[in-house]
Design an enzyme around this catalytic site. Structure first.
Site, mmCIF file in Angstrom:
data_model
loop_
_atom_site.group_PDB
_atom_site.id
_atom_site.type_symbol
_atom_site.label_atom_id
_atom_site.label_comp_id
_atom_site.label_asym_id
_atom_site.label_seq_id
_atom_site.Cartn_x
_atom_site.Cartn_y
_atom_site.Cartn_z
ATOM 1 N N ARG A 159 0.834 -1.196 0.000
ATOM 2 C CA ARG A 159 0.000 0.000 0.000
ATOM 3 C C ARG A 159 0.873 1.252 0.000
ATOM 4 O O ARG A 159 1.822 1.364 0.775
ATOM 5 C CB ARG A 159 -0.921 0.024 1.228
ATOM 6 C CG ARG A 159 -2.009 -1.043 1.204
ATOM 7 C CD ARG A 159 -3.018 -0.775 0.102
ATOM 8 N NE ARG A 159 -4.075 -1.775 0.058
ATOM 9 C CZ ARG A 159 -4.037 -2.878 -0.679
ATOM 10 N NH1 ARG A 159 -2.958 -3.143 -1.419
ATOM 11 N NH2 ARG A 159 -5.054 -3.719 -0.677
ATOM 12 N N GLU A 160 0.539 2.181 -0.884
ATOM 13 C CA GLU A 160 1.190 3.489 -0.933
ATOM 14 C C GLU A 160 0.248 4.524 -0.336
ATOM 15 O O GLU A 160 -0.961 4.500 -0.603
ATOM 16 C CB GLU A 160 1.531 3.848 -2.380
ATOM 17 C CG GLU A 160 2.536 2.891 -3.007
ATOM 18 C CD GLU A 160 2.704 3.115 -4.502
ATOM 19 O OE1 GLU A 160 1.932 3.919 -5.068
ATOM 20 O OE2 GLU A 160 3.590 2.485 -5.103
ATOM 21 N N ARG A 180 -7.301 25.782 -5.187
ATOM 22 C CA ARG A 180 -6.678 24.523 -4.800
ATOM 23 C C ARG A 180 -6.178 23.837 -6.067
ATOM 24 O O ARG A 180 -6.959 23.290 -6.852
ATOM 25 C CB ARG A 180 -7.682 23.639 -4.060
ATOM 26 C CG ARG A 180 -8.093 24.190 -2.700
ATOM 27 C CD ARG A 180 -6.919 24.286 -1.747
ATOM 28 N NE ARG A 180 -7.333 24.599 -0.371
ATOM 29 C CZ ARG A 180 -6.491 24.743 0.624
ATOM 30 N NH1 ARG A 180 -5.180 24.628 0.427
ATOM 31 N NH2 ARG A 180 -6.923 25.017 1.847
ATOM 32 N N ALA A 206 -8.911 27.037 8.224
ATOM 33 C CA ALA A 206 -8.349 25.720 8.542
ATOM 34 C C ALA A 206 -6.841 25.781 8.408
ATOM 35 O O ALA A 206 -6.295 26.669 7.741
ATOM 36 C CB ALA A 206 -8.925 24.648 7.609
ATOM 37 N N LEU A 250 -2.854 23.319 9.188
ATOM 38 C CA LEU A 250 -2.144 22.101 9.551
ATOM 39 C C LEU A 250 -1.750 22.093 11.025
ATOM 40 O O LEU A 250 -1.528 23.138 11.635
ATOM 41 C CB LEU A 250 -0.876 21.963 8.714
ATOM 42 C CG LEU A 250 -1.043 21.830 7.209
ATOM 43 C CD1 LEU A 250 0.322 21.872 6.538
ATOM 44 C CD2 LEU A 250 -1.773 20.545 6.859
ATOM 45 N N GLU A 305 -6.544 33.861 9.103
ATOM 46 C CA GLU A 305 -7.222 33.829 7.800
ATOM 47 C C GLU A 305 -8.369 34.820 7.685
ATOM 48 O O GLU A 305 -8.626 35.336 6.597
ATOM 49 C CB GLU A 305 -7.712 32.408 7.512
ATOM 50 C CG GLU A 305 -6.569 31.409 7.340
ATOM 51 C CD GLU A 305 -7.013 30.109 6.704
ATOM 52 O OE1 GLU A 305 -8.225 29.925 6.473
ATOM 53 O OE2 GLU A 305 -6.134 29.256 6.448
ATOM 54 N N PRO A 364 -9.117 8.161 3.909
ATOM 55 C CA PRO A 364 -8.352 7.132 4.617
ATOM 56 C C PRO A 364 -7.751 6.046 3.743
ATOM 57 O O PRO A 364 -6.890 5.302 4.196
ATOM 58 C CB PRO A 364 -9.379 6.555 5.593
ATOM 59 C CG PRO A 364 -10.711 6.878 4.995
ATOM 60 C CD PRO A 364 -10.530 8.182 4.315
ATOM 61 N N GLY A 365 -8.168 5.952 2.494
ATOM 62 C CA GLY A 365 -7.570 4.956 1.618
ATOM 63 C C GLY A 365 -6.203 5.341 1.084
ATOM 64 O O GLY A 365 -5.454 4.484 0.596
ATOM 65 N N GLU A 386 -4.542 11.634 7.054
ATOM 66 C CA GLU A 386 -4.870 12.941 7.626
ATOM 67 C C GLU A 386 -6.070 12.837 8.550
ATOM 68 O O GLU A 386 -7.175 12.472 8.120
ATOM 69 C CB GLU A 386 -5.183 13.970 6.533
ATOM 70 C CG GLU A 386 -5.570 15.331 7.100
ATOM 71 C CD GLU A 386 -5.979 16.337 6.031
ATOM 72 O OE1 GLU A 386 -6.080 17.531 6.358
ATOM 73 O OE2 GLU A 386 -6.196 15.927 4.875
#
Length: 231
Positions: free
Chosen positions: A56-57, A83, A95, A97, A116, A134-135, A139
């Protein structure tokens, strides 16, 4: 289709069973394919429960927080930001990180709200938490509800760069945002999950039973225990 046509062998979970479970299949080897500014691209060979192997990557990601900031007229503050990976300008809540080891998510959310959109909030609650994709991406995201808003100075040293230098600040009613999400016109996952959670929480009890801002975040704790967050 009637209920009887579905059969009687279905597994129906009790309310207490509705919880994701932290679990790690054995990793036989790991290769770091690339190191980026935000994320690390890794490839793991994993032992499956039947004794086989799978490769899995995925992207290791530091996690993030978002803020649904609601004023006294139930309007939400948004930024509109380009984006590049999806080639869209998206409407998004403030939002950012969690890119510092041990960073308090609430402190990070308060910083992002000030940076912001130039606001502070007198009341904070947890709206929702999720794994964004999630695949492929590790995050974890926590979205807060912020109320009792006031104008705030942007933190010292903050300079808008890149996409942020071109974004603008707008407002929209929570009801209009709910309609836009369900109509498929808005796509940012922080916005979609936060707005839907806010709509449900408001209808259920007027936000009265939301978790406090300092509530535990077990999913993030599990990622940290697995060594998938910044040191």
């Amino acid at each position: 289709m009637s209920g009887s046509a579905l059969g009687d062998d279905r597994v129906v979970l009790a309310p207490a069973e509705l919880a994701d479970v932290a679990l790690a299949w054995p990793v036989l080897s790991t290769e770091i394919l690339a190191e980026g500014h935000v994320a690390t691209f890794a490839q793991d060979v994993v032992r499956t429960p039947d004794g086989g192997e799978m490769t899995r990557e995925y992207l290791r990601h530091p996690g993030a927080v978002g803020v649904i900031a609601l004023d006294e007229q139930e309007r939400v503050v948004l930024v509109r930001q380009y984006r590049h990976p999806v080639r869209h300008r998206l409407s998004e809540p403030p939002a950012g990180l969690l890119d510092h080891a041990g960073e308090d998510p609430l402190v990070a959310a308060q910083r992002e709200l000030a940076e912001e959109v130039g606001l502070s909030a007198g009341r904070w609650d947890v709206l929702v938490e999720l794994f964004t994709t999630p695949g492929i991406i590790g995050e974890g995201l926590r979205v807060y509800l912020a109320r009792d808003l006031a104008v705030a100075d942007r933190p010292d040293g903050f300079t808008a760069e890149g996409e942020e230098a071109d974004m603008d600040v707008v407002w929209a009613s929570l009801d209009d945002l709910l309609d836009a999400v369900l109509d498929g016109r808005l796509h940012n996952p922080t916005l979609v999950s936060g707005v839907l959670a806010a709509g449900v929480a408001r209808a259920r009890d007027g936000f009265a039973t939301l978790r406090p801002a300092d509530a535990p975040w077990p999913a993030r704790e599990a990622l940290a225990a697995a060594g998938l967050l910044p040191d």
